[in-house]
Design a protein around this motif. Structure first.
Motif, PDB file in Angstrom:
ATOM      1  N   VAL A   1       4.816   1.466  15.102  1.00 31.06           N
ATOM      2  CA  VAL A   1       4.231   2.413  16.056  1.00 31.06           C
ATOM      3  C   VAL A   1       4.108   3.792  15.414  1.00 31.06           C
ATOM      4  N   SER A   2       5.109   4.188  14.636  1.00 31.22           N
ATOM      5  CA  SER A   2       5.117   5.529  14.048  1.00 31.22           C
ATOM      6  C   SER A   2       3.914   5.764  13.153  1.00 31.22           C
ATOM      7  N   TYR A   3       3.658   4.838  12.225  1.00 33.40           N
ATOM      8  CA  TYR A   3       2.567   5.122  11.293  1.00 33.40           C
ATOM      9  C   TYR A   3       1.203   4.878  11.918  1.00 33.40           C
ATOM     10  N   LYS A   4       1.128   3.982  12.912  1.00 31.79           N
ATOM     11  CA  LYS A   4      -0.160   3.775  13.582  1.00 31.79           C
ATOM     12  C   LYS A   4      -0.475   4.934  14.519  1.00 31.79           C
TER      13      LYS A   4
ATOM     14  N   TRP B   1      16.719  -5.717  14.136  1.00 26.12           N
ATOM     15  CA  TRP B   1      15.681  -5.663  13.102  1.00 26.12           C
ATOM     16  C   TRP B   1      14.319  -5.448  13.744  1.00 26.12           C
ATOM     17  N   ALA B   2      14.047  -6.179  14.829  1.00 22.69           N
ATOM     18  CA  ALA B   2      12.741  -6.085  15.494  1.00 22.69           C
ATOM     19  C   ALA B   2      12.519  -4.697  16.082  1.00 22.69           C
ATOM     20  N   PHE B   3      13.559  -4.104  16.681  1.00 25.97           N
ATOM     21  CA  PHE B   3      13.423  -2.762  17.253  1.00 25.97           C
ATOM     22  C   PHE B   3      13.062  -1.741  16.170  1.00 25.97           C
ATOM     23  N   HIS B   4      13.770  -1.814  15.037  1.00 26.01           N
ATOM     24  CA  HIS B   4      13.481  -0.876  13.949  1.00 26.01           C
ATOM     25  C   HIS B   4      12.081  -1.084  13.393  1.00 26.01           C
ATOM     26  N   ARG B   5      11.706  -2.335  13.221  1.00 30.28           N
ATOM     27  CA  ARG B   5      10.383  -2.616  12.671  1.00 30.28           C
ATOM     28  C   ARG B   5       9.277  -2.170  13.643  1.00 30.28           C
ATOM     29  N   LEU B   6       9.490  -2.404  14.940  1.00 38.24           N
ATOM     30  CA  LEU B   6       8.503  -1.977  15.936  1.00 38.24           C
ATOM     31  C   LEU B   6       8.337  -0.468  15.915  1.00 38.24           C
ATOM     32  N   PHE B   7       9.450   0.258  15.814  1.00 39.82           N
ATOM     33  CA  PHE B   7       9.370   1.718  15.757  1.00 39.82           C
ATOM     34  C   PHE B   7       8.607   2.171  14.514  1.00 39.82           C
ATOM     35  N   GLU B   8       8.851   1.518  13.378  1.00 37.46           N
ATOM     36  CA  GLU B   8       8.143   1.860  12.144  1.00 37.46           C
ATOM     37  C   GLU B   8       6.639   1.660  12.319  1.00 37.46           C
TER      38      GLU B   8
ATOM     39  N   ARG C   1       8.427   4.317   6.336  1.00 35.00           N
ATOM     40  CA  ARG C   1       7.715   3.077   6.636  1.00 35.00           C
ATOM     41  C   ARG C   1       8.098   1.934   5.699  1.00 35.00           C
ATOM     42  N   THR C   2       8.690   2.260   4.562  1.00 32.80           N
ATOM     43  CA  THR C   2       8.997   1.214   3.580  1.00 32.80           C
ATOM     44  C   THR C   2      10.488   0.958   3.411  1.00 32.80           C
TER      45      THR C   2
ATOM     46  N   ALA D   1       0.811  -1.219   0.000  1.00 32.53           N
ATOM     47  CA  ALA D   1       0.000   0.000   0.000  1.00 32.53           C
ATOM     48  C   ALA D   1       0.845   1.272   0.000  1.00 32.53           C
ATOM     49  N   ASN D   2       1.907   1.302   0.808  1.00 30.80           N
ATOM     50  CA  ASN D   2       2.703   2.525   0.912  1.00 30.80           C
ATOM     51  C   ASN D   2       3.430   2.849  -0.388  1.00 30.80           C
ATOM     52  N   LEU D   3       3.841   1.827  -1.133  1.00 34.22           N
ATOM     53  CA  LEU D   3       4.480   2.088  -2.425  1.00 34.22           C
ATOM     54  C   LEU D   3       3.461   2.523  -3.470  1.00 34.22           C
ATOM     55  N   VAL D   4       2.239   2.020  -3.383  1.00 32.30           N
ATOM     56  CA  VAL D   4       1.171   2.500  -4.263  1.00 32.30           C
ATOM     57  C   VAL D   4       0.935   3.993  -4.032  1.00 32.30           C
ATOM     58  N   GLN D   5       0.902   4.378  -2.768  1.00 39.93           N
ATOM     59  CA  GLN D   5       0.700   5.789  -2.439  1.00 39.93           C
ATOM     60  C   GLN D   5       1.880   6.634  -2.903  1.00 39.93           C
ATOM     61  N   ALA D   6       3.093   6.089  -2.768  1.00 37.92           N
ATOM     62  CA  ALA D   6       4.280   6.831  -3.219  1.00 37.92           C
ATOM     63  C   ALA D   6       4.262   7.022  -4.731  1.00 37.92           C
TER      64      ALA D   6
END
Length: 412
Positions: A310-313, A301-308, A113-114, A71-76
């Protein structure tokens, strides 16, 4: 070094294996298809549509139905198409010539996010999950844009564009950086209070909030070991079937972990909302492997993904998500402020924090989470931004920037 707000773009050569390169090629092809479809929709004979909102309504669901792009790449792709069409309209207004845009060069636009940019590699969203791309970097001793902007703590990454170089037969990631403005809360306005949910990251507990809520990292560690064992057994077989199954196991592992991290991110955002927080503040992710020497690559990897996640939600809920330098947050007493490395010995294998001055005895991750929130508030006061700080949300009250505790229920 520049001190203005100008964005600096750093081109980084990527080293990817054959399967990852194939996914990136397919992703850029699909990205161009999506962008050109949006241009076709916007390019009416008698008028041109430049509104991203209108183009979203006209194209998003059609592209999502026909394309495997996330979805995010479609929007980009939509955004790039809208900007190209708008550029033509602006040239016409200036009396200049401009023809219908046509995207032909292989590229894809990424936001925070991507794409995740790490010290020596990046992970990028594709049509089939994420791929890891290693960086081909110049000598660290040389004065390059990489050292000046990409690996400079005074700059932060705010997106990237993936390009394919036909001549060199390789991919480049053009990473966009901008000067890091510490605790810039202009969007909150001077009249709004700041109420912070501090978040500490770790191995035993992947996340701990300043409210005292903990999210165990046991499942991540357990399944990482299980999948590593499965991969090892398959690799010893050495057959093509085994090789294909190794890749399948990797995708299954990533899917399981992403599902778990989505659940934790949802609960973190809910925790902030339930406690009337305006901000969720994490410890800075850069250098976290050095601060947590027992952490494996999967934890980073998990820390970065969790931050991503949380950020967009959090963004959709009107919450602000930030990172702060966590220096001394594990050694500082959140009750009296006394800071000493022996408050939290790193070699005792325990999760306890014991203040040598006031005797405050508490779970170490909870203490650190409170300090992360307090440090953010203090930084805001020093910078003169953010209006009127309120405090850090605790399990039964609030801790303000002066270290004063205000219980809302029974003190705990």
């Amino acid at each position: 070094m520049v001190e203005d707000s100008a964005t600096r773009t750093v081109p980084v050569k990527l080293d990817v294996d054959e399967s990852a390169a194939d996914l990136l090629h397919q992703t850029t092809d699909r990205f161009l298809d999506a962008a050109n479809y949006v241009v076709d929709t916007a390019w009416e004979p008698d008028w041109k549509i430049t509104s991203k909102t209108k183009l979203h309504d006209l194209t998003y669901y059609d592209v999502r139905e026909d394309s495997p792009l996330p979805a995010n790449l479609v929007q980009a792709a939509r955004n790039r198409a809208a900007e190209a069409v708008k550029g033509c309209v602006e040239r016409w207004k200036e009396g200049k010539k401009a023809s219908k845009p046509q995207f032909t060069s292989r590229f894809a636009s990424y936001d925070a996010r991507t794409v995740t940019v790490n010290d020596n590699h990046a992970t990028l969203a594709t049509i089939d999950g994420r791929v890891t791309a290693e960086f081909v970097l110049p000598d660290e001793q040389r004065d390059t844009p990489h050292s000046a902007y990409l690996f400079n703590d005074n700059y932060e990454v705010n997106g990237a564009t993936l390009h394919y170089d036909d001549v060199e037969d390789c991919f480049y990631l053009h990473v966009r950086t901008k000067p890091a403005v510490e605790n810039d809360e202009a969007e909150q306005g001077d009249s709004k209070h700041v109420s912070v949910l501090g978040v500490d990251l770790g191995i035993t507990n992947i996340a701990t909030a300043s409210t005292g809520r903990l999210w165990s990292g046991g499942e991540l560690t357990h399944w990482h070991r299980e999948y590593e064992k499965r991969r090892g057994d398959l690799q010893q077989t050495g057959t093509r079937w085994a090789h294909e199954n190794v890749q399948r196991v990797g995708r299954k592992q990533t899917g399981r972990f992403e599902q778990m991290l989505h659940a934790i991110s949802n609960e973190l955002v809910e925790e902030a909302l339930e406690n009337d927080c305006t901000h969720i503040v994490f410890e800075q992710l850069k250098g976290i492997r050095e601060r947590l020497p027992h952490a494996k690559a999967v934890h980073k990897w998990a820390f970065h993904r969790l931050f991503e996640y949380v950020s967009y939600k959090a963004e959709s809920e009107g919450l602000v998500v930030k990172q702060i330098n966590p220096a001394y947050t594990s050694q500082r007493c959140s009750k009296c402020g006394f800071t000493h490395e022996d408050n939290r010995p790193h070699n005792n294998g325990q999760d306890d924090f014991g203040c040598l001055k006031c005797g405050y005895d508490v779970h170490a991750d909870y203490n650190a989470a409170k300090n992360i929130g307090l440090k953010y508030l203090r930084d805001q006061q020093k910078s003169g931004r953010g209006g009127a700080p309120v405090g850090v949300r605790l399990n039964s009250g609030m801790l303000n920037v002066n270290g004063e505790y205000s219980p809302t229920a029974l003190s705990g």
